[in-house]
Design an enzyme around this catalytic site. Structure first.
Site, PDB file in Angstrom:
ATOM      1  N   ASN A   1     -38.855 -41.430  17.178  1.00  0.00           N
ATOM      2  CA  ASN A   1     -37.599 -41.656  16.464  1.00  0.00           C
ATOM      3  C   ASN A   1     -36.383 -41.071  17.173  1.00  0.00           C
ATOM      4  OD1 ASN A   1     -39.307 -39.392  15.541  1.00  0.00           O
ATOM      5  ND2 ASN A   1     -37.499 -38.800  14.374  1.00  0.00           N
TER       6      ASN A   1
ATOM      7  N   SER B   1     -42.217 -47.709   6.674  1.00  0.00           N
ATOM      8  CA  SER B   1     -41.228 -47.398   5.645  1.00  0.00           C
ATOM      9  C   SER B   1     -40.238 -48.548   5.490  1.00  0.00           C
ATOM     10  CB  SER B   1     -40.493 -46.113   6.043  1.00  0.00           C
ATOM     11  OG  SER B   1     -39.460 -45.840   5.128  1.00  0.00           O
TER      12      SER B   1
ATOM     13  N   HIS C   1     -36.939 -48.494   4.429  1.00  0.00           N
ATOM     14  CA  HIS C   1     -35.503 -48.333   4.720  1.00  0.00           C
ATOM     15  C   HIS C   1     -35.182 -48.273   6.210  1.00  0.00           C
ATOM     16  CE1 HIS C   1     -35.008 -43.915   5.630  1.00  0.00           C
ATOM     17  NE2 HIS C   1     -36.219 -43.895   5.122  1.00  0.00           N
TER      18      HIS C   1
ATOM     19  N   THR D   1     -46.846 -45.952 -11.975  1.00  0.00           N
ATOM     20  CA  THR D   1     -46.357 -47.307 -12.181  1.00  0.00           C
ATOM     21  C   THR D   1     -45.693 -47.825 -10.911  1.00  0.00           C
ATOM     22  OG1 THR D   1     -46.035 -46.829 -14.508  1.00  0.00           O
ATOM     23  CG2 THR D   1     -44.840 -48.726 -13.627  1.00  0.00           C
TER      24      THR D   1
ATOM     25  N   CYS E   1     -33.447 -35.285  10.241  1.00  0.00           N
ATOM     26  CA  CYS E   1     -34.145 -34.203   9.556  1.00  0.00           C
ATOM     27  C   CYS E   1     -33.824 -32.847  10.146  1.00  0.00           C
ATOM     28  CB  CYS E   1     -35.649 -34.430   9.627  1.00  0.00           C
ATOM     29  SG  CYS E   1     -36.080 -36.122   9.299  1.00  0.00           S
TER      30      CYS E   1
END
Ligand SMILES: *Cc1c(COP(=O)(O)O)cnc(C)c1O
Length: 399
Positions: A152, A200, A202, A238, A326
């Site tokens: 990344n 992922s 996004h 859910t 991060c």
């Protein structure tokens, strides 16, 4: 205010309007709980089934091998903890690399506290692990190899198929964090012999808070969340129906547009890299030139403090990053840049620009011009740069 130039697509991407449109009915119109029995709720269930098929098709998996999660971090956590839990009787050794995302590295550190032994493979200057070293590090008690598909921060793409072949031959599971790779480069769990794969939503113009973990059929897995019977009893809660629909729409779109997008992004990427290398002195490219994500540009600028550069770029409406969303805010240089051998003071001057297909050459021209001014200004204030210039009398500025 300047027009926004968004060059941080490795941190997150814009949710595309057509994807939002597909999600919308599942917020308010078809809000039924997919686990309910009546036909109204079955609309939601059908959407999930279809989403699972679409996502499986992108990586060559079977639909029942795709488990929806709350995102890439959860998928990484689950993969490693589940293998550790289910196979600790076989062994307690896991192999990973020094340049993994923190979702993998911190999970490994957690497992170390639980008595697992982790080998953190080093990488070379371009960010590649050494396949011979990988082979040598596999032991009787090794249960899993976890190596990211693409990094990344520096964009390096690992030899995934070769790693998969080694793992398969030795009877060790292979997990790959493909959050940056999925939807950006071709991936096949069969051809690459991948046993588990994290992705992922996004990072591919889908919604945040949704991801999936591919788990090859036959692998024993321990539930990640205990509760209801969702996700074949392995991940209770859910279903996030709009998220799942959005993730699948994003994956489908990414698959359809992959070829043209790779071409477009690669040409923009190489244009930007070339201009920076030509026009900004003392700039070093991070990562590999040939095996690199089509949308990743990563440089270290000597005699520059990265944070100041980012703030000044922000002042011009340019969204960029020092490496990883991060780690920003912490003063430590990136573990990835240190692992490829950048000294601390150089690692501090890092800049990551990550494209989407919506970026234009004109935007990149603005970025280069602003960057040149900013770097000149910052170096003008740097005593280190001044000292350096003193030692350079003789005039060779080609370092
Ligand atoms: C963004 C990212 C993650 C985390 O994914 P989330 O969906 O934000 O939790 C994990 N690994 C890599 C390589 C990433 O780039």
């Amino acid at each position: 205010m300047n027009k926004l130039i968004y060059l941080d697509n490795a941190a997150t991407t814009k949710l595309y309007p057509e994807i939002l449109k597909e999600m919308e009915p599942y917020f308010s119109e078809y809000y039924g709980n997919p686990s309910s029995i009546y036909q109204f709720a079955q609309k939601s269930q059908k959407a999930i089934d279809l989403a699972r098929e679409e996502i499986a098709a992108v990586i060559g998996a079977k639909p029942e091998e795709v488990y929806f999660t709350g995102g890439g971090s959860e998928s990484d956590n689950w993969a490693l903890k589940a293998i550790a839990d289910a196979y600790e009787n076989k062994g307690k050794h896991i192999i990973t690399s020094k340049i993994e995302h923190h979702a993998v590295l911190h999970t490994c550190e957690y497992l170390e506290k639980k008595g697992f032994e982790i080998t953190y493979l080093p990488v070379n200057e371009e960010g590649f692990i050494d396949l011979d070293e990988l082979k040598k590090s596999i032991r009787e008690d090794t249960i899993c190899i976890s190596i990211m598909a693409a990094n990344n921060e520096i964009g390096t793409i690992q030899p995934i198929a070769e790693i998969g072949a080694i793992a398969r031959e030795k009877g060790v599971f292979f997990h790959t964090d493909a959050v940056q790779a999925f939807g950006h480069i071709p991936l096949s769990v069969e051809d690459m012999k991948i046993d588990m794969l994290s992705a992922s939503g996004h990072k591919i113009h889908g919604p945040k808070g949704i991801g999936f973990l591919y788990i090859r059929k036959g692998i024993k897995i321990v539930p990640y969340l205990h509760g209801g019977a969702q996700e074949r009893g392995k991940r209770a809660g859910t279903h996030n129906v709009p998220g799942i629909v959005g993730m699948a729409a994003a994956a489908r779109l990414a698959k359809e547009t992959l070829k043209g997008r790779i071409e477009k992004e690669t040409s923009l990427r190489d244009y930007l890299i070339e201009r920076i290398e030509k026009e900004i002195p003392f700039a070093v490219l991070n990562g590999s030139k040939s095996h690199r994500l089509p949308n990743n540009i990563s440089f270290c600028f000597r005699f520059i403090e990265g944070e100041s550069m980012l703030i000044m770029l922000d002042g011009k409406g340019i969204c960029a990053s020092s490496g990883s969303a991060c780690t920003s805010g912490s003063l430590d240089p990136s573990h990835v840049l240190l692992a490829i051998g950048r000294p601390h003071e150089i690692a501090h001057g890092s800049l990551r620009l990550t494209l989407s297909e919506e970026n234009t050459k004109e935007e990149l021209d603005v970025v280069v011009e602003e960057l040149k001014k900013i770097i000149e200004r910052l170096r003008g204030m740097s005593p280190l740069y001044e000292d350096f210039l003193q030692t350079q009398t003789g005039g060779n500025s080609n370092v």
